[in-house]
Design a protein around this motif. Structure first.
Motif, short mmCIF file in Angstrom:
data_model
loop_
_atom_site.label_atom_id
_atom_site.label_comp_id
_atom_site.label_asym_id
_atom_site.label_seq_id
_atom_site.Cartn_x
_atom_site.Cartn_y
_atom_site.Cartn_z
N TRP A 36 3.44 -7.14 6.66
CA TRP A 36 3.58 -7.54 8.06
C TRP A 36 2.19 -7.80 8.63
CZ3 TRP A 36 8.13 -8.49 10.45
CH2 TRP A 36 9.29 -8.00 9.83
N TYR A 37 2.09 -8.88 9.36
CA TYR A 37 0.89 -9.24 10.08
C TYR A 37 1.26 -9.38 11.55
CZ TYR A 37 -1.45 -10.35 5.66
OH TYR A 37 -2.01 -10.28 4.42
N ARG A 38 0.26 -9.38 12.41
CA ARG A 38 0.53 -9.62 13.83
C ARG A 38 -0.58 -10.45 14.44
NH1 ARG A 38 -0.28 -3.46 16.25
NH2 ARG A 38 -2.56 -3.37 16.06
N GLN A 39 -0.20 -11.13 15.51
CA GLN A 39 -1.16 -11.96 16.22
C GLN A 39 -0.92 -11.83 17.71
OE1 GLN A 39 -1.22 -16.10 15.03
NE2 GLN A 39 -3.32 -16.35 15.77
N ALA A 49 0.50 -3.95 7.77
CA ALA A 49 0.85 -3.09 6.65
C ALA A 49 1.31 -3.96 5.50
CB ALA A 49 1.94 -2.09 7.03
N ARG A 50 1.14 -3.42 4.29
CA ARG A 50 1.48 -4.16 3.09
C ARG A 50 2.02 -3.19 2.05
NH1 ARG A 50 -1.47 -5.69 -1.58
NH2 ARG A 50 -1.04 -7.79 -2.33
N ILE A 51 2.99 -3.67 1.25
CA ILE A 51 3.56 -2.83 0.20
C ILE A 51 3.70 -3.68 -1.06
CG2 ILE A 51 5.93 -3.29 1.03
CD1 ILE A 51 6.62 -0.42 0.06
N THR A 52 3.25 -3.14 -2.18
CA THR A 52 3.33 -3.87 -3.45
C THR A 52 4.70 -3.69 -4.08
OG1 THR A 52 2.57 -2.01 -4.80
CG2 THR A 52 0.87 -3.41 -3.79
N GLY A 55 5.36 -0.18 -4.87
CA GLY A 55 5.50 0.77 -3.78
C GLY A 55 4.21 1.26 -3.17
N SER A 56 3.08 0.78 -3.65
CA SER A 56 1.81 1.18 -3.04
C SER A 56 1.67 0.52 -1.68
CB SER A 56 0.64 0.77 -3.93
OG SER A 56 0.70 1.45 -5.16
N THR A 57 1.14 1.27 -0.73
CA THR A 57 1.05 0.77 0.64
C THR A 57 -0.38 0.85 1.16
OG1 THR A 57 1.55 2.96 1.55
CG2 THR A 57 3.41 1.49 1.17
N ASN A 58 -0.66 -0.02 2.12
CA ASN A 58 -1.89 0.12 2.89
C ASN A 58 -1.62 -0.34 4.32
OD1 ASN A 58 -2.06 -2.61 1.41
ND2 ASN A 58 -3.58 -2.87 3.03
N TYR A 59 -2.36 0.26 5.25
CA TYR A 59 -2.13 0.05 6.67
C TYR A 59 -3.44 -0.26 7.38
CZ TYR A 59 2.30 2.49 5.82
OH TYR A 59 3.53 2.86 5.35
#
Length: 119
Positions: A36-39, A49-52, A55-59
């Motif tokens: 998800w991105y936002r503007q 946030a991103r998920i591979t 299941g690995s995530t980063n925020y």
């Protein structure tokens, strides 16, 4: 073709919660990372946030501890649960999918869903 359909945006008061959903569809699609991105108005699009696929995530630091990204691989769906929302979270939220479609790798975007947080 690959289509992303987002839902779950809306107007919420500060301190409230929202859950965004994004469903990806397309024949012979193999999805890797989802995010998800936002503007916000006058700002550049930024990663939330991103998920591979594993299941690995980063925020983003701005949402860490308040948001949770998850995915349902069987449904080609990614979710973003946002809690303790603040007016600074107001933006258009875009779903992004990294996928291989018909043998070609690419990045795909949803149409965006508006999130507005009132103070």
């Amino acid at each position: 073709q690959v289509q992303l359909v987002e839902s779950g945006g809306g107007l919420v008061q500060a301190g409230g919660s929202l859950r965004l959903s994004c469903v990806a569809s397309g024949s012979r699609i193999s999805i890797n990372a989802m995010g998800w991105y936002r503007q916000a108005p006058g700002e550049e699009r930024e990663l939330v946030a991103r998920i591979t696929s594993g299941g690995s995530t980063n925020y983003a630091d701005s949402v860490k501890g308040r948001s949770t990204i998850s995915r349902d691989n069987a449904k080609n769906t990614v979710y973003l649960q946002m809690n303790s929302l603040q007016p600074s979270d107001t933006a258009v939220y875009y779903c992004n999918v990294q996928a291989v479609w018909r043998g070609v790798a690419g990045a795909y975007w949803g149409q965006g869903t508006q999130v507005t947080v009132s103070s």
